[in-house]
Design an enzyme around this catalytic site. Sequence first.
Site, PDB file in Angstrom:
ATOM      1  N   LYS A  66       0.833  -1.197   0.000  1.00 35.31           N
ATOM      2  CA  LYS A  66       0.000   0.000   0.000  1.00 35.31           C
ATOM      3  C   LYS A  66       0.871   1.252   0.000  1.00 35.31           C
ATOM      4  O   LYS A  66       1.886   1.316   0.694  1.00 35.31           O
ATOM      5  CB  LYS A  66      -0.924  -0.014   1.219  1.00 35.31           C
ATOM      6  CG  LYS A  66      -1.930   1.122   1.283  1.00 35.31           C
ATOM      7  CD  LYS A  66      -2.822   0.964   2.510  1.00 35.31           C
ATOM      8  CE  LYS A  66      -3.821   2.091   2.646  1.00 35.31           C
ATOM      9  NZ  LYS A  66      -4.685   1.922   3.851  1.00 35.31           N
ATOM     10  N   SER A 135      -9.351   2.192   2.840  1.00 38.70           N
ATOM     11  CA  SER A 135      -8.414   2.922   2.015  1.00 38.70           C
ATOM     12  C   SER A 135      -7.399   2.042   1.292  1.00 38.70           C
ATOM     13  O   SER A 135      -6.678   2.503   0.419  1.00 38.70           O
ATOM     14  CB  SER A 135      -7.656   3.925   2.896  1.00 38.70           C
ATOM     15  OG  SER A 135      -6.940   3.247   3.936  1.00 38.70           O
ATOM     16  N   SER A 159     -10.158  -0.213   7.026  1.00 36.78           N
ATOM     17  CA  SER A 159      -9.485  -0.179   5.719  1.00 36.78           C
ATOM     18  C   SER A 159      -8.793  -1.465   5.305  1.00 36.78           C
ATOM     19  O   SER A 159      -8.220  -1.534   4.219  1.00 36.78           O
ATOM     20  CB  SER A 159      -8.472   0.968   5.688  1.00 36.78           C
ATOM     21  OG  SER A 159      -9.128   2.204   5.800  1.00 36.78           O
TER      22      SER A 159
END
Length: 417
Positions: A66, A135, A159
């Site tokens: 990420k 996210s 998330s």
Amino acid sequence: MLSALDLARRLESGTLTVDALYDEIDGAIAAREPEVRAFVQHDVANARAAAGRARGPLAGLPLGVKDNIDTGDRITTYGSPIHAETRPAVDAAVVALARRAGAAVLGKTVTTEFAFFQPGPTRNPRNLDHTPGGSSSGSAAGVSAGFFPLALGTQTGGSVVRPAAFCGIAGFKPTFGRLPIAGVKYFSWSLDTLGVFAAGVADVAFGAGILAGRDWRIDGEVATPPRIGLVEPQPFAEADPDMEAAQERVRQSAERAGASVTRIALPPIFREAFAAHQTIQDYEATRALAAETDLAPDRISPVLRETLEAGAAISGEAYDAAQETAASARRAFADLMTTVDVLMTPSAPGAAPLGLASTGSSVFNRVWTLMGAPALNVPGLVNDAGLPLGMQAVGAIGADRKTLLAGRWLEERLRDM
């Protein structure tokens, strides 16, 4: 999807070569990345070369990281134009540990702006017209699309668990602190927790356990029927009819298979804790992003700017009171978990919402992040439209392996339904 366990076994035995694996991945990315858009950037050739030299329990396995997690060999943007050219000096601790274990970083995956709400371009591989969640959008979508078998994400509210649910994969947020957060761009230092995505529960247990340096591996172990606490009603969250019906089917299936299922009402302190989560998050985010706010306020999205303004208005006394509420709720949670192995709730109010303007609601996740408890999305269910529905297993603080075992048992029931 790619199974991390299956690939690791085949690479170790020699029935799969590194070149064959990366040829398959290269083909999958070429075929689907233009529409899925899971990556900020990727480099198959570099990952292939690293995989060929790798040793360790994750040797050769490609990893998605990420883009709020630092990588010393490539730009890390944190999902913001402010950091479009930011090149960290070194890897985040968890990336360094992954490389040490033999994983090859395939690329940086899309995150929402500073891992908050403003969506990126990623689409859900299960249905491109729907959000992949956030996210950790790109990490979840990339596993679901078959771009890599393991990916790193973070969770401040929901998330990890929510995008895993929307994309039909396993997503595991371990107990707070089990994975090192050093080198991750903070949004909230009291809440931000690293997590791992993989195709199934045994895969995520394999990957997360190696990174945490703990024996969380559960493949080959026969899971016994767990004691499940079915949380209903929840004072701060409501599921849609499809999810309610799915949860009832899971309850019935679990009981038929021998699980003890007890309906649990959360103590009143949990309603206060749910509100405390936002107070803590917003207060800390305002301070974590102070430099960006001062240097480039015009490059912060309106939705984040509004949250930072609200956080700036929170007093130190209100923040301290929210932390005290959280501590009280954690004590109540510990008492609650003496009677069950896991709590079971929906991972999200329903399937992935239509459109890309929102990443969906984290109402079923936030309070468990605040508790610091291990939380797992268990995949296997779909609604009538073919979209995944995720069930969330929440364990006691520190009981990560027990949570994963219970989740594996539930996964088997879900896949048989």
